[in-house]
Design an enzyme around this catalytic site. Structure first.
Site, short mmCIF file in Angstrom:
data_model
loop_
_atom_site.label_atom_id
_atom_site.label_comp_id
_atom_site.label_asym_id
_atom_site.label_seq_id
_atom_site.Cartn_x
_atom_site.Cartn_y
_atom_site.Cartn_z
N HIS A 182 40.36 44.25 31.57
CA HIS A 182 39.12 43.80 32.22
C HIS A 182 38.69 42.43 31.69
O HIS A 182 38.15 41.61 32.41
CB HIS A 182 37.99 44.82 32.01
CG HIS A 182 38.24 46.12 32.71
ND1 HIS A 182 38.66 46.18 34.03
CD2 HIS A 182 38.14 47.41 32.30
CE1 HIS A 182 38.80 47.44 34.39
NE2 HIS A 182 38.50 48.22 33.35
N ASP A 184 41.44 44.16 41.91
CA ASP A 184 42.10 45.38 41.48
C ASP A 184 43.33 45.09 40.63
O ASP A 184 44.03 44.11 40.87
CB ASP A 184 42.50 46.17 42.74
CG ASP A 184 42.76 47.64 42.46
OD1 ASP A 184 42.56 48.09 41.31
OD2 ASP A 184 43.18 48.34 43.40
N LEU A 218 26.54 27.67 46.01
CA LEU A 218 27.34 28.88 46.23
C LEU A 218 26.53 30.13 45.92
O LEU A 218 25.88 30.21 44.87
CB LEU A 218 28.58 28.87 45.33
CG LEU A 218 29.46 30.13 45.44
CD1 LEU A 218 30.44 30.00 46.60
CD2 LEU A 218 30.21 30.40 44.16
C1 FPP Z 1 39.86 47.16 38.97
O1 FPP Z 1 40.94 47.27 38.09
C2 FPP Z 1 38.75 46.48 38.32
C3 FPP Z 1 37.55 47.06 38.01
C4 FPP Z 1 37.21 48.46 38.29
C5 FPP Z 1 36.53 46.30 37.32
C6 FPP Z 1 36.52 44.84 37.62
C7 FPP Z 1 35.95 44.14 36.47
C8 FPP Z 1 36.21 42.87 36.12
C9 FPP Z 1 37.10 41.95 36.86
C10 FPP Z 1 35.60 42.32 34.89
C11 FPP Z 1 34.18 42.69 34.79
C12 FPP Z 1 33.35 41.87 35.67
C13 FPP Z 1 32.03 42.12 35.83
C14 FPP Z 1 31.18 41.13 36.56
C15 FPP Z 1 31.39 43.36 35.31
P1 FPP Z 1 41.45 48.71 37.67
O2 FPP Z 1 40.96 49.00 36.29
O3 FPP Z 1 41.05 49.70 38.72
O4 FPP Z 1 42.99 48.48 37.68
P2 FPP Z 1 44.10 49.62 37.87
O5 FPP Z 1 43.97 50.08 39.29
O6 FPP Z 1 45.37 48.88 37.60
O7 FPP Z 1 43.81 50.69 36.86
#
Ligand code: FPP
Length: 235
Positions: free
Chosen positions: A33, A16, A128
């Site tokens: 991301h 997150d 893994l």
């Molecule tokens: C949370 O950050 C993250 C996500 C919803 C997406 C996670 C994605 C990645 C780490 C990269 C993509 C990886 C794959 C395998 C598809 P947020 O955007 O909710 O952060 P915020 O709460 O600060 O807005």
């Protein structure tokens, strides 16, 4: 002081804070991301090197569809790009990719193809196990499990039956429940992630935003976990 416990067999991560990381730098969410993807790559390597056997990441939830088309499309583009570059290396390292979630539906066609390729290519690997939660929601997973059991004609089920019918169950090689669940960015909730499987998991929360999360911090969280006493309701 007791002896240190073994390295957790299964670590699950709620990655997150990509959005806030980007905002702090005046970058777009997608750039956040992208940086989050780089963190994920490093953590997979670190987990493998430390002897973790199962690593599960929450990449896209059933609720994430509410985000802008641009962000959703961008996340799946990243996934496709990631697989194109990383699949070979993961395969060479004997890693097995599993997907938890309803990935055959609703994802863009090229993402479905990339995911299928990863699952098929690594299907017989014995190193893994890397579980990517995509279009995943834990309540959906539990409802789906019950419906599966009902369709088999069950009128009564056991906890083992339910475990086997989840995404983490038989269809993905019976992944054990997570020993440790890490959530970054200062949020302290489960957000529909592995509700059934987390019954006895240990939790670790850090204020670090996911793109800033390093292998060193991962290691220090695992080492702290190893000093914990787990009693599973016993004494
Ligand atoms: C949370 O950050 C993250 C996500 C919803 C997406 C996670 C994605 C990645 C780490 C990269 C993509 C990886 C794959 C395998 C598809 P947020 O955007 O909710 O952060 P915020 O709460 O600060 O807005």
């Amino acid at each position: 002081m007791g002896e240190k416990k073994p390295v957790p067999a299964h670590v699950a991560v709620i990655m997150d804070g990509n959005g806030r990381w980007a905002e702090l730098r005046g970058l777009s969410k997608l750039e956040g991301h992208h940086a989050g993807m780089d963190s994920m790559k490093e953590i997979i390597k670190k987990a493998d090197a430390m002897g973790v056997q199962y690593l599960t990441v929450y990449a896209f939830s059933t609720e994430n569809w509410k985000r802008s088309r641009e962000e959703v499309g961008g996340i799946f583009e990243l996934l496709v790009k990631y697989m194109a570059i990383e699949l070979k290396e993961m395969d060479e390292k004997n890693m097995k990719v599993n997907i938890f979630g309803d990935w055959q539906h609703r994802l863009p066609e090229d993402a479905i193809e990339a995911v299928r390729d990863a699952v098929v290519t690594t299907g017989n690997n014995t190193g893994l196990v890397f579980n990517i939660c995509l279009n995943y929601g834990s309540r959906d997973e539990i409802v789906r499990a019950f419906n599966k059991l009902l369709s088999e004609g069950r009128t009564e089920v056991t906890a083992e039956d339910i475990s086997r019918a989840l995404y983490s169950g038989e269809e993905n090689g019976n992944v054990p429940d997570p020993d440790l669940i890490i959530r970054t960015s200062g949020e302290e909730r489960l957000s529909n992630f592995l509700l059934w499987q987390a019954a006895y998991s240990e939790f670790a929360f850090t204020d670090t935003l996911w793109p800033d999360f390093t292998p060193e911090e991962f290691e220090s969280i695992v080492e702290e976990y190893r000093t914990r006493e787990r009693r599973y309701g016993g004494r």
